[in-house]
Design a protein around this motif. Structure first.
Motif, PDB file in Angstrom:
ATOM      1  N   THR A   1      -5.633  10.726  10.606  1.00  0.00           N
ATOM      2  CA  THR A   1      -5.506  11.661   9.488  1.00  0.00           C
ATOM      3  C   THR A   1      -5.775  13.087   9.932  1.00  0.00           C
ATOM      4  O   THR A   1      -5.116  14.031   9.471  1.00  0.00           O
TER       5      THR A   1
ATOM      6  N   THR B   1       1.859   3.189  -4.025  1.00  0.00           N
ATOM      7  CA  THR B   1       1.130   4.187  -4.821  1.00  0.00           C
ATOM      8  C   THR B   1       1.488   5.628  -4.450  1.00  0.00           C
ATOM      9  O   THR B   1       1.748   6.450  -5.348  1.00  0.00           O
ATOM     10  N   PRO B   2       1.510   6.014  -3.159  1.00  0.00           N
ATOM     11  CA  PRO B   2       1.924   7.402  -2.841  1.00  0.00           C
ATOM     12  C   PRO B   2       3.314   7.733  -3.344  1.00  0.00           C
ATOM     13  O   PRO B   2       3.558   8.853  -3.829  1.00  0.00           O
TER      14      PRO B   2
ATOM     15  N   SER C   1       0.811  -1.218   0.000  1.00  0.00           N
ATOM     16  CA  SER C   1       0.000   0.000   0.000  1.00  0.00           C
ATOM     17  C   SER C   1       0.846   1.270   0.000  1.00  0.00           C
ATOM     18  O   SER C   1       0.355   2.339  -0.357  1.00  0.00           O
ATOM     19  N   PHE C   2       2.113   1.156   0.393  1.00  0.00           N
ATOM     20  CA  PHE C   2       2.987   2.330   0.408  1.00  0.00           C
ATOM     21  C   PHE C   2       3.476   2.706  -0.991  1.00  0.00           C
ATOM     22  O   PHE C   2       4.021   3.794  -1.191  1.00  0.00           O
TER      23      PHE C   2
ATOM     24  N   PHE D   1       3.269   8.382  -7.189  1.00  0.00           N
ATOM     25  CA  PHE D   1       2.760   9.699  -7.558  1.00  0.00           C
ATOM     26  C   PHE D   1       3.719  10.813  -7.154  1.00  0.00           C
ATOM     27  O   PHE D   1       3.757  11.869  -7.798  1.00  0.00           O
ATOM     28  N   LEU D   2       4.483  10.583  -6.095  1.00  0.00           N
ATOM     29  CA  LEU D   2       5.508  11.558  -5.713  1.00  0.00           C
ATOM     30  C   LEU D   2       6.538  11.703  -6.825  1.00  0.00           C
ATOM     31  O   LEU D   2       6.894  12.822  -7.225  1.00  0.00           O
TER      32      LEU D   2
END
Length: 252
Positions: A203, A114-115, A111-112, A118-119
């Motif tokens: 969050t 995808t961020p 899950s880490f 995009f970075l």
């Protein structure tokens, strides 16, 4: 609970609240003072230049490296869970729980990715003048990495469905999450609710901390108000969507 108990609770909590506010203001003023002093030196420009050089240097290799580092252990965990599932007799609850944890760990690690993808996609646009070829290379790398991630996620979900035949929904279905939630039992729904509330609080705290960091970064590095505006929009969407969802659920 009567009104006197409510007043008593509020009185006790109010004292702690005031102390926290005062301490926070003192710490914020202290940091802000030294941030303003730091902003008048050449240090911010040196730090910004170092960050720019670092991102520009690792940009073409960032996506492949992140994909290898994150997808490799995630895939190993998936394979391990698949072998354990093949050896499961369908009755041993401890073994089933171990399989479930292994599959969840695989999803957690992946899950880490995808961020990070995009970075580096954003970095390829920002630093396109430095490395023009990266503007075309990075999107291709991102597409391949996302395809590998999707394949792994689909396989993990398929293993979960094999272990839990009552689960519904295909990974490729646009309404997968809704169908999956609808097929969960009461205990699983409770876990989802508790996890969602924890994610909301985490969050919310992260947005507040990020707002403070950007505030002081604006003093030191003289950045625009746009990053703070983005955090504000995220915070607004988070809060409003949470309360709208609570009201909607309450009407059912």
């Amino acid at each position: 609970m009567n009104s006197e108990e409510i007043k008593k609770d509020n009185k006790l909590s109010f004292r702690k609240f005031i102390v926290i506010i005062i301490v926070s203001m003192l710490i914020g003023g202290f940091i802000g003072f030294f941030s303003a002093m730091a902003g008048d030196t050449a240090a911010p420009d040196k730090i910004a230049a170092a960050l720019n050089r670092g991102f520009a240097a690792c940009m073409p290799y960032g996506i492949p490296a992140a994909a290898v580092v994150l997808l490799t252990p995630a895939y190993i965990l998936y394979r391990r869970a698949k072998k354990m599932l093949a050896a499961w007799d369908g009755e041993d609850e401890a073994h089933a729980e171990h399989i479930d944890h292994t599959l969840n760990d695989s999803l957690f690690i992946s899950s880490f990715l995808t961020p990070i993808l995009f970075l580096f996609l954003s970095a390829s646009i920002v630093y396109s003048d430095t490395l023009p070829g990266a503007l075309f290379l990075v999107p291709g790398e991102l597409l391949i990495a996302e395809m590998l991630l999707s394949m792994l996620t689909r396989r993990v979900i398929d293993q979960v469905r094999l272990m839990n035949p009552e689960k519904k929904g295909s990974f490729y279905d646009m309404k997968f999450q809704k169908k999956w939630l609808d097929s969960c039992d009461e205990n699983e729904r409770r876990q989802v609710g508790e996890a969602s509330f924890f994610a909301y609080r985490t969050t919310l705290l992260a947005c507040i901390i990020l707002w403070a960091v950007l505030l002081f970064a604006g003093i030191i590095f003289h950045i625009s108000i746009l990053p703070t505006l983005v955090v504000t929009v995220i915070l607004t969407v988070l809060s409003s969507s949470y309360f709208i969802a609570c009201r909607k659920e309450g009407r059912k």
